[in-house]
Scaffold this active site. Structure first.
Site, PDB file in Angstrom:
ATOM      1  N   GLU A 104     112.861  82.642  30.433  1.00 46.84           N
ATOM      2  CA  GLU A 104     113.066  84.094  30.567  1.00 46.84           C
ATOM      3  C   GLU A 104     111.798  84.872  30.933  1.00 46.84           C
ATOM      4  OE1 GLU A 104     114.973  85.408  26.985  1.00 46.84           O
ATOM      5  OE2 GLU A 104     116.660  84.051  27.213  1.00 46.84           O
TER       6      GLU A 104
ATOM      7  N   GLU B 275     123.690  77.763  27.818  1.00 46.60           N
ATOM      8  CA  GLU B 275     123.892  78.825  26.823  1.00 46.60           C
ATOM      9  C   GLU B 275     125.180  79.612  27.077  1.00 46.60           C
ATOM     10  OE1 GLU B 275     120.342  81.011  25.897  1.00 46.60           O
ATOM     11  OE2 GLU B 275     119.034  79.421  26.613  1.00 46.60           O
TER      12      GLU B 275
END
Length: 375
Positions: free
Chosen positions: A153, A261
């Site tokens: 991220e 995820e």
């Protein structure tokens, strides 16, 4: 009585079908089917969930046990026990395993970035902090796990580097940060595959920023083996054409593509888009008038919403299956609704239903729907 007998027979038949046909067998010729697991599953304390994981999946990710705040919570403390148990569980059960994650700005203690007096570390000090941490962690698990989410991220929605404590420590030079992270990971665990992982990777500007970063690593001769597209999605987003374009873009770079995820949010606001930040954690949004709107399914999911959830999972998994030549793994971020992070973020104490199994560990209609796609 006849109707009762028919109902009992149908329940038994469904149970037998659930026990015989599994996600990992249905998708065996397509991609690995993965799930994030926690310490209760690893230890067997949540025995029903453990049973389902071993039955349905062939790949596992640690939900939190390999993050920096767990492994290295204080400057003089290293705690590998939870992560070691995860790795042993995976190896004992012949499950593909992911190390998640080495370089991330969240769930990383402040001392990584600052001196005891609160002053920031210099760039050179941060290079050494990163190197020594990756040496310690990747070196500890070298040869024991299959892959690492090396960097997590770090790209913003516009394709630039996010202004996080990591990128700030590198004076905004995200390229150097990423090059060093992947270089160190390859050095200390040379046989593991190395991935980049991010949310909103479907967004065109962010997708292109990630693609540029991958090409940058390749041009510098630094190994990157895959890109993880986090699928924290909702009933109404993202657009399917964006998902398809992201898969195709990353696959064209010659790296593996993973759907990671995965969960599908059904609650107001977050079913519409990815919401990050802390403003919605303000107690204001837990007052009665907001709670009624933002947390409407406390006593159960209405049939019409359950149907929409089923349709969305079917739609998404069909996209992945149609592109099975480009996708290496699909991983769900948790097994059942009760363990989902979406109950507490971005708004605390909500009752969400984003996964394939109910809180009582029974499979949802969405589970059965995606099980039939490969036929």
């Amino acid at each position: 009585m006849n109707r009762l007998l028919l109902f009992i027979a149908s329940v038994l038949a469904a149970g037998n079908a659930f026990s015989q046909k599994t996600l990992k067998s249905a998708y065996a010729d397509a991609f690995m089917m993965g799930c994030a697991i926690n310490s209760q599953i690893v230890s067997g304390r949540d025995s029903r969930s453990t049973e389902i994981i071993l039955q349905q999946f062939n790949a596992v990710s640690p939900e939190n046990d390999m993050k920096a705040e767990v492994i290295h919570p204080r400057p003089d403390t290293w705690n590998f026990e939870p992560a070691d148990r995860f790795v042993k569980f995976a190896n004992d059960n012949n499950l593909w395993s992911l190390g998640h994650t080495l370089v991330w700005h969240n769930q990383t203690p402040d001392f990584f970035f600052n001196h005891p007096d609160g002053t920031p570390k210099t760039k050179d000090e941060m290079v050494e902090t990163m190197r020594s941490y990756i040496e310690k962690v990747a070196g500890h698990f070298a040869g024991k796990i299959d892959a690492w989410d090396v960097v997590n991220e770090i790209i913003d929605n516009d394709g630039s580097y996010r202004k996080t404590v990591w990128t700030n420590a590198f004076e905004g030079d995200g390229d150097e940060l990423v090059r060093l992270a992947f270089k160190f990971a390859s050095q200390y665990d040379p046989n593991a595959e190395l991935y980049y992982n991010d949310f909103n990777a479907w967004r065109p500007t962010k997708r292109d920023g990630i693609a540029r970063m991958v090409r940058m690593l390749q041009e510098h001769g630094i190994r990157i083996d895959g890109v993880g597209i986090q699928a924290h999605w909702g009933l109404n987003f993202p657009k399917n054409e964006y998902i398809i374009a992201a898969i195709d873009t990353f696959a064209a770079l010659g790296v593996k593509v993973m759907i990671t995820e995965m969960d599908v949010d059904v609650l107001p606001l977050t079913r519409e888009g990815q919401v990050i930040g802390r403003i919605l954690q303000d107690p204001l949004f837990q007052l009665e008038e907001f709670e009624i709107y933002l947390d409407p399914y406390k006593t159960g999911l209405p049939d019409d919403v359950q149907e929409r959830l089923t349709d969305r999972y079917r739609e998404l998994m069909q996209i992945f299956y149609d592109r099975r030549d480009k996708i290496d793994r699909v991983t769900f971020w948790g097994l059942h609704d009760g363990m989902s992070w979406k109950n507490g973020y971005p708004i605390p104490n909500r009752t969400n239903y984003p996964l394939l199994f109910n809180r009582d560990r029974t499979p949802k209609p969405a589970f059965h729907a995606i099980l039939e796609i490969p036929e």
